[in-house]
Design a protein around this motif. Structure first.
Motif, PDB file in Angstrom:
ATOM      1  N   ASP A  94     -90.375 -10.826  52.140  1.00 28.75           N
ATOM      2  CA  ASP A  94     -90.424 -12.201  51.636  1.00 28.75           C
ATOM      3  C   ASP A  94     -91.426 -12.307  50.484  1.00 28.75           C
ATOM      4  O   ASP A  94     -91.153 -12.943  49.455  1.00 28.75           O
ATOM      5  N   ALA A  95     -92.601 -11.709  50.659  1.00 25.50           N
ATOM      6  CA  ALA A  95     -93.638 -11.775  49.626  1.00 25.50           C
ATOM      7  C   ALA A  95     -93.178 -11.101  48.335  1.00 25.50           C
ATOM      8  O   ALA A  95     -93.404 -11.615  47.231  1.00 25.50           O
TER       9      ALA A  95
ATOM     10  N   ALA B  51     -95.354  -4.287  40.982  1.00 22.19           N
ATOM     11  CA  ALA B  51     -95.691  -3.385  42.086  1.00 22.19           C
ATOM     12  C   ALA B  51     -97.193  -3.155  42.169  1.00 22.19           C
ATOM     13  O   ALA B  51     -97.762  -3.063  43.265  1.00 22.19           O
ATOM     14  N   GLU B  52     -97.868  -3.058  41.032  1.00 23.93           N
ATOM     15  CA  GLU B  52     -99.323  -2.887  41.029  1.00 23.93           C
ATOM     16  C   GLU B  52    -100.013  -4.107  41.641  1.00 23.93           C
ATOM     17  O   GLU B  52    -100.997  -3.975  42.375  1.00 23.93           O
ATOM     18  N   LEU B  53     -99.488  -5.293  41.356  1.00 18.99           N
ATOM     19  CA  LEU B  53    -100.042  -6.502  41.952  1.00 18.99           C
ATOM     20  C   LEU B  53     -99.750  -6.549  43.448  1.00 18.99           C
ATOM     21  O   LEU B  53    -100.589  -6.971  44.248  1.00 18.99           O
ATOM     22  N   ALA B  54     -98.557  -6.089  43.835  1.00 19.08           N
ATOM     23  CA  ALA B  54     -98.122  -6.142  45.231  1.00 19.08           C
ATOM     24  C   ALA B  54     -99.001  -5.305  46.150  1.00 19.08           C
ATOM     25  O   ALA B  54     -99.104  -5.597  47.351  1.00 19.08           O
ATOM     26  N   VAL B  55     -99.645  -4.267  45.627  1.00 16.45           N
ATOM     27  CA  VAL B  55    -100.522  -3.425  46.442  1.00 16.45           C
ATOM     28  C   VAL B  55    -101.619  -4.264  47.098  1.00 16.45           C
ATOM     29  O   VAL B  55    -102.054  -3.981  48.220  1.00 16.45           O
ATOM     30  N   GLN B  56    -102.048  -5.325  46.424  1.00 14.45           N
ATOM     31  CA  GLN B  56    -103.122  -6.173  46.960  1.00 14.45           C
ATOM     32  C   GLN B  56    -102.666  -6.995  48.165  1.00 14.45           C
ATOM     33  O   GLN B  56    -103.487  -7.556  48.886  1.00 14.45           O
ATOM     34  N   LEU B  57    -101.352  -7.047  48.404  1.00 19.47           N
ATOM     35  CA  LEU B  57    -100.814  -7.875  49.478  1.00 19.47           C
ATOM     36  C   LEU B  57    -100.491  -7.089  50.741  1.00 19.47           C
ATOM     37  O   LEU B  57    -100.277  -7.681  51.799  1.00 19.47           O
ATOM     38  N   GLY B  58    -100.447  -5.762  50.650  1.00 17.13           N
ATOM     39  CA  GLY B  58    -100.127  -4.960  51.821  1.00 17.13           C
ATOM     40  C   GLY B  58     -99.346  -3.723  51.446  1.00 17.13           C
ATOM     41  O   GLY B  58     -98.705  -3.671  50.386  1.00 17.13           O
TER      42      GLY B  58
END
Length: 290
Positions: free
Chosen positions: A107-108, A129-136
Motif C-alpha cells: 500500500d505504501a 525506491a531510495e526514498l522507500a528504504v526509509q519506510l521498511g
C-alpha cells in the motif's frame, strides 16, 4: 497536465518462495536471502488531489494506527519533493495484516507511485525506491513490483526471470487468525541465523522445493495456529511453507483436480476452529509485474 484523481490502483501482496537468514549485522539487523514474488491478492487504492497540502486517509479503523505506513509514505514524498499539494487516500483493504504478505508495504509503495503521478513529480523508479528504504525493508520491492532476488536487509533487489511453470501453477494461501509481530520472530531463541548463502542457479533448478523459511520455527513456537495451517496445507496439497514472518502459509497446487476447486479455509479443515477468529483463504496466481 496531471490528473485530479487516480482510482483502482492495485497494491498486490507478495510471497517469499524461500527466506533464509544468513547472519546478523553489528547493528542487530538480520541478513536475508529470499525470492519475492507479487501475487494477485490485492488492495485497491484511490487517490484524490488536494491543493491545500493536507494528506488524509479516510478508511482508517480501530485496527489501523492513525500514523500508518501509507500516511508516512505520502508525507515523506511531500517533504522530499517540496510540493505544496496534498491528497485524500482511500484503501479498499483486502490483504490481511500480520500475515507476512506485505500488504502494508505494498500500500505504501502504491501511494508513493500514485502520488508521484498525481503531483506531477515524474521521479524515476530508482529515486522512489531510495526514498522507500526509509519506510521498511519490503517497500522498495513493491516500488519495482516484479519478481526479485532479495539480499542484505532487504535493500539489495535484483530482478529475476522465473520459469513459466510458476506462473501457470496456482498457489493456495491460508491466513490463520493470529497476527505475528515481526520483532517477536527475529528476537526468538528458535531463530536460526547461520543458513548457508544460496545462489540463483540452485534456486532456479527447483524453485518450488528450494530452501526453507527460517522464520517458520519461531512462528510455530509463537502460535499453534501456524503449526495447524502448515499441517493442513501439507495434508491437502502435499507441500506447505510460511511466507515472510507469518502467519500466512502457502502451497503449490499442482494437482489439476485441486486447481478446479475454489479454495476456502473449510477446504483444509478449519471450519471447526472458527471460534479462534476468522481464517482467510484464497487461491492466487503469481504475477510478473505489479
Amino acid at each position: 497536465m496531471t490528473p485530479a484523481s487516480l482510482t483502482d490502483l492495485k497494491a498486490p501482496a507478495k510471497l517469499n518462495l524461500f527466506l533464509h537468514v544468513t547472519g546478523r549485522r553489528a547493528d542487530g539487523y538480520h541478513l536475508l536471502q529470499s525470492v519475492f514474488v507479487p501475487i494477485d491478492w490485492c488492495d485497491t487504492l484511490h487517490l484524490h488531489l488536494r491543493t491545500d497540502g493536507q494528506i488524509t486517509r479516510h478508511d482508517l479503523t480501530a485496527t489501523l494506527p492513525p500514523e500508518d505506513l501509507c500516511l508516512k509514505a505520502a508525507r515523506l514524498l511531500q517533504q522530499h519533493s517540496g510540493t505544496s499539494l496534498g491528497a485524500d487516500v482511500h484503501i479498499d483493504k483486502q490483504v490481511p495484516w500480520g500475515a507476512g504478505l506485505g500488504g502494508g508495504s505494498s500500500d505504501a509503495a502504491t501511494v508513493l507511485k500514485g502520488l508521484n503521478t498525481l503531483w506531477g513529480l515524474h521521479w524515476p523508479t530508482e529515486r522512489l525506491a531510495e526514498l522507500a528504504v526509509q519506510l521498511g525493508a519490503d517497500v522498495p520491492f513493491f516500488i519495482h513490483g516484479r519478481p526479485a532476488w532479495v539480499e542484505g536487509v532487504g535493500e539489495q533487489i535484483t530482478p529475476i526471470e522465473l520459469p513459466q511453470a510458476l506462473f501457470d501453477t496456482p498457489v493456495a494461501v491460508l491466513k490463520p487468525p493470529v497476527a505475528i509481530p515481526t520483532p517477536a520472530i527475529f528476537g526468538s531463541e528458535n531463530l536460526r541465523r547461520d543458513e548457508k548463502p544460496a545462489i540463483v542457479a540452485d534456486f532456479l533448478a527447483a524453485p518450488k522445493q528450494f530452501g526453507c523459511n527460517n522464520l517458520e520455527e519461531p512462528a510455530k513456537a509463537y502460535s499453534q495456529e501456524v503449526v495447524q495451517a502448515l499441517e493442513w496445507m501439507q495434508a491437502r496439497f502435499g507441500n506447505s511453507r510460511m511466507t515472510g514472518s507469518g502467519s500466512a502459509v502457502f502451497a503449490w497446487v499442482d494437482t489439476l483436480s485441486h486447481q478446479r476447486q475454489p479454495f476456502t479455509p473449510a477446504d483444509v479443515g478449519v471450519s471447526d476452529l472458527t471460534q479462534t477468529g476468522p481464517w482467510v483463504g484464497r487461491m492466487c496466481r503469481l504475477i510478473r509485474q505489479a
